[in-house]
Scaffold this motif. Structure first.
Motif, PDB file in Angstrom:
ATOM      1  N   SER A  18      -2.983 -14.458  -9.229  1.00  0.00           N
ATOM      2  CA  SER A  18      -1.688 -14.002  -9.735  1.00  0.00           C
ATOM      3  C   SER A  18      -1.372 -14.400 -11.173  1.00  0.00           C
ATOM      4  N   PRO A  19      -1.745 -15.599 -11.675  1.00  0.00           N
ATOM      5  CA  PRO A  19      -1.387 -15.906 -13.069  1.00  0.00           C
ATOM      6  C   PRO A  19      -2.068 -15.019 -14.099  1.00  0.00           C
ATOM      7  N   TYR A  20      -3.164 -14.362 -13.710  1.00  0.00           N
ATOM      8  CA  TYR A  20      -3.950 -13.592 -14.678  1.00  0.00           C
ATOM      9  C   TYR A  20      -3.802 -12.077 -14.504  1.00  0.00           C
ATOM     10  N   ILE A  21      -2.950 -11.639 -13.577  1.00  0.00           N
ATOM     11  CA  ILE A  21      -2.902 -10.215 -13.274  1.00  0.00           C
ATOM     12  C   ILE A  21      -2.396  -9.413 -14.461  1.00  0.00           C
ATOM     13  N   MET A  31       0.826  -1.198   0.000  1.00  0.00           N
ATOM     14  CA  MET A  31       0.000   0.000   0.000  1.00  0.00           C
ATOM     15  C   MET A  31       0.868   1.258   0.000  1.00  0.00           C
ATOM     16  N   ASP A  32       1.952   1.243   0.771  1.00  0.00           N
ATOM     17  CA  ASP A  32       2.904   2.363   0.721  1.00  0.00           C
ATOM     18  C   ASP A  32       3.450   2.536  -0.687  1.00  0.00           C
ATOM     19  N   ASN A  33       3.795   1.437  -1.327  1.00  0.00           N
ATOM     20  CA  ASN A  33       4.375   1.495  -2.665  1.00  0.00           C
ATOM     21  C   ASN A  33       3.355   1.942  -3.706  1.00  0.00           C
ATOM     22  N   LEU A  34       2.110   1.504  -3.542  1.00  0.00           N
ATOM     23  CA  LEU A  34       1.061   1.959  -4.454  1.00  0.00           C
ATOM     24  C   LEU A  34       0.824   3.450  -4.286  1.00  0.00           C
ATOM     25  N   ARG A  35       0.801   3.918  -3.054  1.00  0.00           N
ATOM     26  CA  ARG A  35       0.626   5.352  -2.816  1.00  0.00           C
ATOM     27  C   ARG A  35       1.790   6.150  -3.401  1.00  0.00           C
ATOM     28  N   THR A  36       2.995   5.612  -3.311  1.00  0.00           N
ATOM     29  CA  THR A  36       4.157   6.275  -3.899  1.00  0.00           C
ATOM     30  C   THR A  36       4.009   6.386  -5.407  1.00  0.00           C
ATOM     31  N   THR A  37       3.594   5.309  -6.052  1.00  0.00           N
ATOM     32  CA  THR A  37       3.399   5.333  -7.504  1.00  0.00           C
ATOM     33  C   THR A  37       2.324   6.337  -7.902  1.00  0.00           C
ATOM     34  N   ALA A  86     -12.034  -1.620 -13.722  1.00  0.00           N
ATOM     35  CA  ALA A  86     -11.138  -2.611 -14.325  1.00  0.00           C
ATOM     36  C   ALA A  86      -9.681  -2.314 -14.004  1.00  0.00           C
ATOM     37  N   LEU A  87      -9.253  -1.079 -14.207  1.00  0.00           N
ATOM     38  CA  LEU A  87      -7.850  -0.750 -13.976  1.00  0.00           C
ATOM     39  C   LEU A  87      -7.515  -0.728 -12.489  1.00  0.00           C
ATOM     40  N   ALA A  88      -8.409  -0.201 -11.665  1.00  0.00           N
ATOM     41  CA  ALA A  88      -8.130  -0.162 -10.231  1.00  0.00           C
ATOM     42  C   ALA A  88      -7.995  -1.567  -9.660  1.00  0.00           C
ATOM     43  N   SER A  89      -8.874  -2.480 -10.057  1.00  0.00           N
ATOM     44  CA  SER A  89      -8.803  -3.846  -9.523  1.00  0.00           C
ATOM     45  C   SER A  89      -7.539  -4.556  -9.978  1.00  0.00           C
ATOM     46  N   THR A  90      -7.121  -4.358 -11.218  1.00  0.00           N
ATOM     47  CA  THR A  90      -5.902  -5.016 -11.688  1.00  0.00           C
ATOM     48  C   THR A  90      -4.659  -4.405 -11.057  1.00  0.00           C
ATOM     49  N   ILE A  91      -4.650  -3.095 -10.878  1.00  0.00           N
ATOM     50  CA  ILE A  91      -3.487  -2.442 -10.263  1.00  0.00           C
ATOM     51  C   ILE A  91      -3.334  -2.865  -8.809  1.00  0.00           C
ATOM     52  N   TYR A 106      -0.127  -4.966  -7.174  1.00  0.00           N
ATOM     53  CA  TYR A 106       0.690  -4.505  -6.055  1.00  0.00           C
ATOM     54  C   TYR A 106       0.556  -5.410  -4.842  1.00  0.00           C
ATOM     55  N   ALA A 107      -0.601  -6.029  -4.651  1.00  0.00           N
ATOM     56  CA  ALA A 107      -0.812  -6.873  -3.481  1.00  0.00           C
ATOM     57  C   ALA A 107      -0.123  -8.226  -3.605  1.00  0.00           C
ATOM     58  N   GLN A 108       0.183  -8.673  -4.840  1.00  0.00           N
ATOM     59  CA  GLN A 108       0.675 -10.030  -5.012  1.00  0.00           C
ATOM     60  C   GLN A 108       2.031 -10.118  -5.706  1.00  0.00           C
ATOM     61  N   TRP A 109       2.487  -9.058  -6.338  1.00  0.00           N
ATOM     62  CA  TRP A 109       3.791  -9.097  -6.990  1.00  0.00           C
ATOM     63  C   TRP A 109       4.867  -8.947  -5.917  1.00  0.00           C
TER      64      TRP A 109
END
Length: 468
Positions: free
Chosen positions: A303-306, A25-31, A369-374, A378-381
């Motif tokens: 994760s395989p479909y992200i 979440m910190d990293n997503l906020r940074t991006t 669509a974009l928010a859920s994939t992003i 970030y949550a699984q990579w």
């Protein structure tokens, strides 16, 4: 899901090295903060390069950022509020007490927003325009014949920061506490457990037909928001998408999107107009963030479909937007950045027409669509789940002050001449090569990002030294 979210790895206290945090979440906020700085850099550079700015990729990039960034910030805030109230506390089995939560959120959100909104950005604007008129005198100013700029009152809008968003976020936090108060618990050894009590005896009214109907309707409403399978999640997502599309259509079709009563207080922000879907989009994002830990198995893409899902969502959203711009001149005007002013209306030519209907549906589907994939990425990579250090922990500070270096670099790298409404017969600057304009956007964005983070880390360092 490859990486389940760990509730015990979060603490919202400070950004010190000893704290545990939800790193993704910190990293997503940074991006998102970097994207916000780049977005505003392009907007300011484009307006200063009028009429020679003509870059469809940068224009579409800015429009996509406007659609996503603010909503994702509210999503992160909802998640942070939920986890903050779910971490272990001394006497509350559901997490931090309501009084503690309200005080902490008021101290971090309400008080700074009020102080900065009333005094802060006005003082900054006055100091900058008086001390460096060659740079900040042009921030929202009108050029005069002697080559200097006279500051105008609306120029300090660039320095207003996220005040409107912060105040609305505080309102959402207070509504969260009011609607879902923490439950007191008794201590069992060192573990806090909820207090159990016998259910009250049923009254005559509860046994009555009207009482049974009321309880049945309440149970039915509760089942509508309970997620126990992906089918439930798809149903709830479809309802949310439909409601968001209808809300956006109601705002845009009225023809008064900037002053619509449905916008609540969001239309007071005079810089970088907020999308017509606000604030309903932000409320939905905040609510989704609250439920992320609980519904992660359904909300997050496996994760395989992200990556394929992200590429497909981005490609389809951009393609449909470009197609609509080619078909509808009004849609091109809505997205357009090639104007002499950095402040653009959020929507034009509202009513019951093609571009209004298209925008309402496109905005809702694109954001979801974009928010859920992003978020899933970030949550699984593994790389985005790492600790990015102090740069990520203090990414909220550049949001407040990033417009100062942007204005500085835009003026520093300004083209010779320029356009001004006060100049008779509109004296234009020499024609700029498009590559030159794109390079200016890149240089302004890079310099502004570096300087904003330098200031952010300096402020955080001062706070650490002073023990704040």
């Amino acid at each position: 899901m490859g990486y389940p979210l760990d509730l015990e790895d979060y603490d919202d206290s400070n950004g010190s090295a000893d704290d545990y945090r939800t790193h993704f979440m910190d990293n997503l906020r940074t991006t998102l903060t970097v994207l916000l700085i780049v977005q505003h850099s392009i907007i300011e550079t484009a307006s200063s390069s009028y009429p020679y700015f003509d870059s469809t990729p940068l224009t579409v990039f800015v429009f996509m950022c406007k659609t996503l960034i603010v909503g994702l910030f509210f999503f992160i805030s909802g998640y942070a509020a939920s986890i903050s109230r779910s971490t272990p506390a001394a006497y509350y089995g559901a997490g931090r007490s309501d009084a503690s939560f309200v005080w902490r959120r008021s101290l971090r959100l309400l008080f700074p927003a009020f102080l900065y909104g009333i005094f802060g950005h006005l003082i900054i604007w006055m100091v900058l325009t008086k001390s460096w008129p060659s740079f900040f005198g042009g921030a929202g100013s009108v050029s005069t014949e002697d080559g200097y700029s006279t500051p105008q009152v609306w120029g300090f809008a660039r320095f207003e920061g996220p005040v409107v968003h912060i105040l609305f976020l505080w309102v959402l936090d207070m509504a969260y506490v009011f609607l879902r108060p923490a439950k007191k618990a008794v201590m069992a050894g060192i573990i806090s457990t909820p207090r159990r009590s016998a259910p009250p005896p049923k009254s005559d009214s509860e046994r009555s037909i009207s009482g049974n109907r009321f309880n049945a309707s309440r149970r039915k409403a509760a089942r509508m928001v309970k997620i126990r399978s992906r089918k439930d999640w798809y149903r709830l997502s479809g309802i949310a998408l439909a409601l968001l599309s209808v809300w956006t259509f109601a705002v845009t079709a009225s023809g008064k999107s900037e002053k619509s009563p449905l916008r609540f207080g969001f239309n007071v922000a005079s810089y970088d107009a907020i999308v017509p879907a606000a604030p309903f989009q932000h409320i939905l994002a905040y609510m989704a963030g609250i439920q992320l830990y609980k519904w992660q198995n359904y909300m997050l893409i496996p994760s395989p479909y992200i990556f394929p899902a992200f590429i497909a969502s981005l490609f389809s959203s951009v393609s449909l937007l470009l197609l609509s711009m080619a078909i509808s001149p009004t849609m091109r005007e809505i997205v357009q950045l090639n104007t002499p002013w950095p402040v653009h209306p959020s929507f034009v030519d509202g009513g019951f027409n093609y571009h209004t209907l298209f925008f309402s549906v496109w905005n809702a589907v694109t954001f979801f669509a974009l928010a859920s994939t992003i978020v899933s990425l970030y949550a699984q990579w593994e790389w985005t789940r790492r600790d990015w250090g102090s740069v990520a922990r203090h990414s909220y500070i550049p949001v407040w002050f990033h417009m100062i270096p942007i204005v500085f670099f835009v003026r520093l790298l300004a083209a010779d001449g320029g356009w001004s409404p006060s100049r008779a017969e509109a004296k234009w600057a020499p024609g700029l090569a498009q590559e030159s304009v794109v390079w200016r956007c890149f240089l302004v964005a890079t310099g502004s990002t570096i300087c904003s983070w330098f200031v952010g880390l300096a402020v955080a360092g001062c706070g650490w030294v002073l023990g704040c």
